[in-house]
Design a protein around this motif. Structure first.
Motif, PDB file in Angstrom:
ATOM      1  N   SER A  58     -12.413  -3.843 -13.299  1.00  0.00           N
ATOM      2  CA  SER A  58     -11.247  -3.057 -13.189  1.00  0.00           C
ATOM      3  C   SER A  58     -11.806  -1.409 -12.753  1.00  0.00           C
ATOM      4  O   SER A  58     -12.779  -0.899 -13.523  1.00  0.00           O
ATOM      5  CB  SER A  58     -10.304  -2.733 -14.291  1.00  0.00           C
ATOM      6  OG  SER A  58      -9.625  -3.951 -14.474  1.00  0.00           O
ATOM      7  N   ILE A  90      -9.314  -8.760  -4.250  1.00  0.00           N
ATOM      8  CA  ILE A  90      -8.512  -7.888  -5.171  1.00  0.00           C
ATOM      9  C   ILE A  90      -7.461  -8.546  -5.610  1.00  0.00           C
ATOM     10  O   ILE A  90      -6.697  -9.219  -5.131  1.00  0.00           O
ATOM     11  CB  ILE A  90      -8.060  -6.670  -4.093  1.00  0.00           C
ATOM     12  CG1 ILE A  90      -9.207  -6.223  -3.352  1.00  0.00           C
ATOM     13  CG2 ILE A  90      -7.219  -5.676  -4.800  1.00  0.00           C
ATOM     14  CD1 ILE A  90      -8.831  -5.262  -2.376  1.00  0.00           C
ATOM     15  N   GLU A 114     -11.064   2.534 -11.376  1.00  0.00           N
ATOM     16  CA  GLU A 114     -10.009   3.670 -11.148  1.00  0.00           C
ATOM     17  C   GLU A 114     -10.290   4.527  -9.909  1.00  0.00           C
ATOM     18  O   GLU A 114     -11.772   4.755  -9.796  1.00  0.00           O
ATOM     19  CB  GLU A 114     -10.121   4.623 -12.301  1.00  0.00           C
ATOM     20  CG  GLU A 114      -9.214   5.907 -12.154  1.00  0.00           C
ATOM     21  CD  GLU A 114      -9.107   6.835 -13.275  1.00  0.00           C
ATOM     22  OE1 GLU A 114      -8.067   7.651 -13.494  1.00  0.00           O
ATOM     23  OE2 GLU A 114     -10.258   6.889 -14.118  1.00  0.00           O
ATOM     24  N   ARG A 172      -5.311   5.423  -9.025  1.00  0.00           N
ATOM     25  CA  ARG A 172      -4.762   3.992  -9.468  1.00  0.00           C
ATOM     26  C   ARG A 172      -5.875   3.301 -10.018  1.00  0.00           C
ATOM     27  O   ARG A 172      -6.860   3.458  -9.699  1.00  0.00           O
ATOM     28  CB  ARG A 172      -3.911   3.465  -8.454  1.00  0.00           C
ATOM     29  CG  ARG A 172      -2.633   4.583  -7.939  1.00  0.00           C
ATOM     30  CD  ARG A 172      -1.993   3.576  -6.997  1.00  0.00           C
ATOM     31  NE  ARG A 172      -1.021   2.695  -7.743  1.00  0.00           N
ATOM     32  CZ  ARG A 172       0.196   2.530  -7.383  1.00  0.00           C
ATOM     33  NH1 ARG A 172       1.275   3.267  -6.726  1.00  0.00           N
ATOM     34  NH2 ARG A 172       0.743   1.551  -7.999  1.00  0.00           N
ATOM     35  N   ASN A 173      -5.478   2.146 -10.392  1.00  0.00           N
ATOM     36  CA  ASN A 173      -6.388   1.252 -10.620  1.00  0.00           C
ATOM     37  C   ASN A 173      -6.704   0.012  -9.793  1.00  0.00           C
ATOM     38  O   ASN A 173      -5.476  -0.326  -9.478  1.00  0.00           O
ATOM     39  CB  ASN A 173      -6.304   0.803 -12.356  1.00  0.00           C
ATOM     40  CG  ASN A 173      -6.416   1.841 -13.357  1.00  0.00           C
ATOM     41  OD1 ASN A 173      -7.081   2.771 -13.126  1.00  0.00           O
ATOM     42  ND2 ASN A 173      -5.701   1.727 -14.396  1.00  0.00           N
ATOM     43  N   ILE A 174      -7.429  -0.613  -9.668  1.00  0.00           N
ATOM     44  CA  ILE A 174      -7.755  -1.948  -8.956  1.00  0.00           C
ATOM     45  C   ILE A 174      -8.558  -2.813  -9.733  1.00  0.00           C
ATOM     46  O   ILE A 174      -9.669  -2.409 -10.283  1.00  0.00           O
ATOM     47  CB  ILE A 174      -8.349  -1.506  -7.564  1.00  0.00           C
ATOM     48  CG1 ILE A 174      -7.428  -0.847  -6.564  1.00  0.00           C
ATOM     49  CG2 ILE A 174      -8.663  -2.859  -6.686  1.00  0.00           C
ATOM     50  CD1 ILE A 174      -7.801  -0.269  -5.650  1.00  0.00           C
ATOM     51  N   ARG A 186      -3.415  -4.254  -8.265  1.00  0.00           N
ATOM     52  CA  ARG A 186      -3.268  -2.599  -8.131  1.00  0.00           C
ATOM     53  C   ARG A 186      -2.121  -2.118  -8.823  1.00  0.00           C
ATOM     54  O   ARG A 186      -1.269  -2.661  -9.149  1.00  0.00           O
ATOM     55  CB  ARG A 186      -3.342  -2.199  -6.856  1.00  0.00           C
ATOM     56  CG  ARG A 186      -4.124  -1.867  -5.858  1.00  0.00           C
ATOM     57  CD  ARG A 186      -3.766  -1.701  -4.411  1.00  0.00           C
ATOM     58  NE  ARG A 186      -2.159  -1.456  -4.368  1.00  0.00           N
ATOM     59  CZ  ARG A 186      -1.234  -0.750  -3.828  1.00  0.00           C
ATOM     60  NH1 ARG A 186      -1.889   0.568  -3.579  1.00  0.00           N
ATOM     61  NH2 ARG A 186      -0.258  -0.909  -3.652  1.00  0.00           N
ATOM     62  N   GLU A 187      -2.599  -1.213  -9.711  1.00  0.00           N
ATOM     63  CA  GLU A 187      -1.712  -0.564 -10.711  1.00  0.00           C
ATOM     64  C   GLU A 187      -1.418   0.715 -10.216  1.00  0.00           C
ATOM     65  O   GLU A 187      -2.490   1.541  -9.912  1.00  0.00           O
ATOM     66  CB  GLU A 187      -2.046  -0.665 -12.005  1.00  0.00           C
ATOM     67  CG  GLU A 187      -2.608  -1.931 -12.577  1.00  0.00           C
ATOM     68  CD  GLU A 187      -2.963  -1.919 -13.916  1.00  0.00           C
ATOM     69  OE1 GLU A 187      -2.223  -1.262 -14.711  1.00  0.00           O
ATOM     70  OE2 GLU A 187      -3.546  -2.393 -14.308  1.00  0.00           O
ATOM     71  N   SER A 216      -2.522   6.064  -3.768  1.00  0.00           N
ATOM     72  CA  SER A 216      -3.247   5.026  -4.297  1.00  0.00           C
ATOM     73  C   SER A 216      -4.415   5.843  -4.966  1.00  0.00           C
ATOM     74  O   SER A 216      -4.726   5.074  -5.948  1.00  0.00           O
ATOM     75  CB  SER A 216      -4.040   3.981  -2.968  1.00  0.00           C
ATOM     76  OG  SER A 216      -4.834   4.830  -2.188  1.00  0.00           O
ATOM     77  N   PHE A 227       0.850  -1.285  -0.222  1.00  0.00           N
ATOM     78  CA  PHE A 227       0.002  -0.049  -0.137  1.00  0.00           C
ATOM     79  C   PHE A 227       0.859   1.317  -0.011  1.00  0.00           C
ATOM     80  O   PHE A 227       1.927   1.245   0.725  1.00  0.00           O
ATOM     81  CB  PHE A 227      -0.874  -0.098   1.336  1.00  0.00           C
ATOM     82  CG  PHE A 227      -1.817   1.280   1.190  1.00  0.00           C
ATOM     83  CD1 PHE A 227      -2.863   1.232   0.673  1.00  0.00           C
ATOM     84  CD2 PHE A 227      -1.319   2.348   1.899  1.00  0.00           C
ATOM     85  CE1 PHE A 227      -3.618   2.438   0.566  1.00  0.00           C
ATOM     86  CE2 PHE A 227      -2.091   3.514   2.169  1.00  0.00           C
ATOM     87  CZ  PHE A 227      -3.348   3.345   1.344  1.00  0.00           C
TER      88      PHE A 227
END
Length: 147
Positions: A115, A143, A117, A68-70, A146-147, A65, A61
């Motif tokens: 996905s 999950i 954002e 970012r994309n999850i 994460r990007e 964050s 983490f």
């Protein structure tokens, strides 16, 4: 779906060493697409079983964050309106949906890859994931990335 899953932010010194090594192995695998899980776990000094046991439950983490994309993987019952309810929860938390992919239901269960954002006004993601997981007809939620 397990009820009342909670997410915590913990300083690294409080995390068992095996979990830190799982995160490192995941980083190695991401950095070197040709590396095998065995090579990564050997390099980190953990067993493959430890890696597979924890790989979906720990990720780094950082304070950036937002933006970012999850990616979530969700096991969902093939019920009319359930996907709409799920997406309403995402909208409630002001997350931007980037992609949705749903498999054809088999035995009344489909897998959704979602996905999203994370925007500056997105609410608490752990609460969002928990709320989705508590919907009737949701069997599992994880999950994935994460990007």
């Amino acid at each position: 779906m397990e009820q009342n899953i909670k997410y915590y932010v913990v300083k690294d010194k409080a995390i068992p060493e095996v979990l830190i090594k799982v995160v490192e192995a995941k980083r190695l695998l991401t950095a070197d697409k040709m590396m095998t899980v065995k090579e990564a776990t050997d390099k980190c000094g953990i067993s493959r079983s430890s890696f597979y046991k924890y790989k979906d439950d720990i990720f780094p983490f950082d304070d950036s964050s937002k933006g970012r994309n999850i990616t979530l993987s969700i096991q969902i019952s093939d019920e009319m309106g359930l996907l709409s309810e799920l997406l309403a929860v995402v909208a409630k938390y002001h997350a931007n949906i980037l992609t949705i992919h749903q498999t054809i239901p088999v035995s009344g269960v489909a897998t959704i890859s979602l996905s999203i954002e994370v925007l500056k006004d997105t609410g608490d993601l752990s609460k969002m994931v928990d709320e989705i997981g508590n919907l009737d007809g949701i069997f599992d939620i994880k999950i994935l990335a994460r990007e």
